[in-house]
Design a protein around this motif. Structure first.
Motif, PDB file in Angstrom:
ATOM      1  N   HIS A   1      -1.682 -23.611  39.061  1.00  0.00           N
ATOM      2  CA  HIS A   1      -0.366 -23.170  39.503  1.00  0.00           C
ATOM      3  C   HIS A   1      -0.283 -23.215  41.026  1.00  0.00           C
ATOM      4  CE1 HIS A   1       0.388 -21.728  35.429  1.00  0.00           C
ATOM      5  NE2 HIS A   1      -0.769 -21.096  35.464  1.00  0.00           N
ATOM      6  N   PHE A   2       0.957 -23.305  41.532  1.00  0.00           N
ATOM      7  CA  PHE A   2       1.160 -23.273  42.979  1.00  0.00           C
ATOM      8  C   PHE A   2       0.962 -21.864  43.517  1.00  0.00           C
ATOM      9  CE2 PHE A   2       3.649 -23.506  46.950  1.00  0.00           C
ATOM     10  CZ  PHE A   2       3.094 -24.643  47.492  1.00  0.00           C
ATOM     11  N   TRP A   3       1.373 -20.864  42.732  1.00  0.00           N
ATOM     12  CA  TRP A   3       1.151 -19.455  43.063  1.00  0.00           C
ATOM     13  C   TRP A   3       0.303 -18.821  41.973  1.00  0.00           C
ATOM     14  CZ3 TRP A   3       2.749 -18.330  47.824  1.00  0.00           C
ATOM     15  CH2 TRP A   3       3.845 -19.005  48.362  1.00  0.00           C
ATOM     16  N   GLY A   4      -0.561 -17.906  42.369  1.00  0.00           N
ATOM     17  CA  GLY A   4      -1.374 -17.217  41.375  1.00  0.00           C
ATOM     18  C   GLY A   4      -0.554 -16.438  40.373  1.00  0.00           C
ATOM     19  N   TRP A   5       0.609 -15.892  40.800  1.00  0.00           N
ATOM     20  CA  TRP A   5       1.421 -15.082  39.887  1.00  0.00           C
ATOM     21  C   TRP A   5       1.956 -15.891  38.712  1.00  0.00           C
ATOM     22  CZ3 TRP A   5       6.303 -16.579  38.751  1.00  0.00           C
ATOM     23  CH2 TRP A   5       7.035 -17.316  39.688  1.00  0.00           C
ATOM     24  N   GLN A   6       2.005 -17.213  38.851  1.00  0.00           N
ATOM     25  CA  GLN A   6       2.589 -18.029  37.795  1.00  0.00           C
ATOM     26  C   GLN A   6       1.764 -18.018  36.507  1.00  0.00           C
ATOM     27  OE1 GLN A   6       3.048 -21.482  40.392  1.00  0.00           O
ATOM     28  NE2 GLN A   6       5.260 -21.375  40.127  1.00  0.00           N
ATOM     29  N   ALA A   7       0.502 -17.592  36.585  1.00  0.00           N
ATOM     30  CA  ALA A   7      -0.277 -17.386  35.358  1.00  0.00           C
ATOM     31  C   ALA A   7       0.206 -16.152  34.596  1.00  0.00           C
ATOM     32  CB  ALA A   7      -1.764 -17.238  35.695  1.00  0.00           C
ATOM     33  N   HIS A   8       1.073 -15.388  35.215  1.00  0.00           N
ATOM     34  CA  HIS A   8       1.595 -14.157  34.623  1.00  0.00           C
ATOM     35  C   HIS A   8       3.118 -14.123  34.718  1.00  0.00           C
ATOM     36  CE1 HIS A   8      -2.575 -12.615  35.045  1.00  0.00           C
ATOM     37  NE2 HIS A   8      -2.530 -13.253  36.199  1.00  0.00           N
TER      38      HIS A   8
END
Length: 427
Positions: A252-259
């Protein structure tokens, strides 16, 4: 070692300013994924100035942008219109995923998190903050007050009431024995129970992958499940992307995108890699949150022209060369290579990570007891072999931290893994 420089360092700088290595290293220059010390020794850099050299040392596009901008004007403060700052803010807002985003630039990740806490507490009229156990968010007074890693929190005094939540570390703690779904359910139940015993907090701040804590992370979806609980109560979600942003985790481009099944966070903080070594941090938030402050504010050095020019050139290079994809591909190969090595080294408890953000946790063989002396020995041995790595971890500094520039080649990954293998076998 330059003993004269070391003595001068000790004479004028704080004792708590940590230095790696028994004989501290002076790095004089770098190129690509390599750096050189004052004695002319060459090293493969697997730590990138603590994840700041995101693309490459001496990246031509960045050095050219810095030189050209410095030839015009370095700095004017936020009291004047600033074209490079506006242009970088436009790009950051676009890639953030946050609707109607506003961007505020700072000089560091610490200052970015400090600003995010100011925004959240002012917006929600609450000084209570939820934070994760084993977390790290910087060295300011407020950031130290929400840091869940004892090794980086020198005082219990704080302007904030901090409540710590389970979930940042998957393989330790009371829920480690559960499968992923039950782990998430248990952490959510813990959060709900905690909220039943306190006044409503302003926000939860969380690193999608805990950096200083040893590159630990929960199962995908944990923060999405938390978000459902938080949203019902009007509690904001702050994603600390200081180490995980810009595609470093590969997937993902941002870590939050896994959540991210419930949409983006309310606030995102960033720093480190975007400047490729230049001092850039920042906050992204919805307009209603960013604009909630009812007092004047500026940033003297946040958004200064020369750093904004560097950040814009660096971000353009990263996107044009798909360094996120490279982090996914080369990082995946490196993780598998290190796991094969770890299977033959009794001190290695776990190899974990995403993309080019990899942790190797060392313990006393056959136990879960941290082995910081072993980590220090591997750090030294790796340096002797021509490889620079970092270390961290919540249970003492017993995790080797590996985060090379995201342009790392397959050949360089193999070279670094071979050096690290010899260093691990030496213990």
């Amino acid at each position: 070692m330059n003993r004269d420089l070391f003595a001068r360092h000790r004479a004028v700088l704080p004792d708590w300013l940590a230095l790696y290595y028994e004989d501290p290293l002076e790095i004089t220059h770098g190129e690509g994924r390599h750096v050189w010390d004052a004695a002319g020794n060459k090293y493969l850099d697997f730590f990138g100035g603590i994840l700041t050299t995101m693309t490459a040392h001496a990246l031509p596009e960045v050095t050219k942008a810095v030189a050209e901008q410095a030839g015009r004007i370095n700095h004017s403060s936020t009291l004047y219109l600033n074209r490079p700052m506006v242009e970088l803010a436009e790009r950051v807002a676009h890639v953030s995923g946050i609707p109607d985003a506003r961007v505020f630039f700072t000089t560091s990740g610490t200052e970015a998190n400090d600003t995010a806490l100011l925004l959240a507490t002012a917006y929600r009229r609450s000084n209570a903050i939820l934070a994760m156990r084993n977390s790290y968010h910087g060295r300011s007074f407020s950031a130290v007050g929400i840091t869940g890693n004892r090794g980086w929190s020198p005082t219990s005094l704080s302007p904030l009431q901090t409540l710590y939540v389970h979930g940042g570390v998957r393989t330790r703690g009371p829920y480690a024995h559960l499968d992923d779904r039950d782990f998430v359910d248990a952490c959510v139940a813990d959060l709900e129970d905690l909220l039943g015993h306190t006044r409503t907090p302003a926000a939860l701040i969380a690193e999608p992958v805990q950096g200083v804590g040893g590159f630990t992370s929960p199962p995908d979806g944990l923060y999405a499940a938390f978000r459902e609980v938080l949203h019902e109560r009007g509690i904001l979600w702050i994603a600390d992307e200081v180490q995980t942003g810009w595609g470093r985790t590969g997937e993902h481009f941002w870590g939050w995108q896994a959540h991210g099944r419930n949409g983006p966070p309310d606030i995102v903080t960033f720093a480190k890699g975007i400047g490729n070594g230049m001092s850039i941090g920042g906050v992204i938030a919805r307009a209603e949150i960013m604009n909630c402050l009812d007092a004047n504010s500026i940033s003297t050095f946040g958004g200064t022209q020369v750093t904004m020019a560097a950040g814009l050139a660096n971000l353009n290079h990263l996107l044009e060369h798909d360094l996120q994809g490279n982090a996914r591909r080369v990082g995946g190969l490196l993780i598998e290579r290190l796991r094969a090595v770890a299977a033959q080294v009794p001190h290695v408890r776990e190899v974990r990570g995403r993309g080019l953000m990899i942790g190797v946790e060392l313990t006393l063989p056959g136990t879960d007891e941290a082995a910081p002396e072993a980590a220090t020995a591997v750090l030294e041995e790796a340096r002797a072999g021509g490889l620079l790595i970092g270390k961290g971890g919540g249970h003492s500094t017993s995790v080797l931290r590996i985060a090379p520039p995201m342009s790392l080649t397959v050949a360089e990954a193999e070279e670094g893994a071979a050096i690290l293998e010899r260093a691990l076998r030496s213990i």
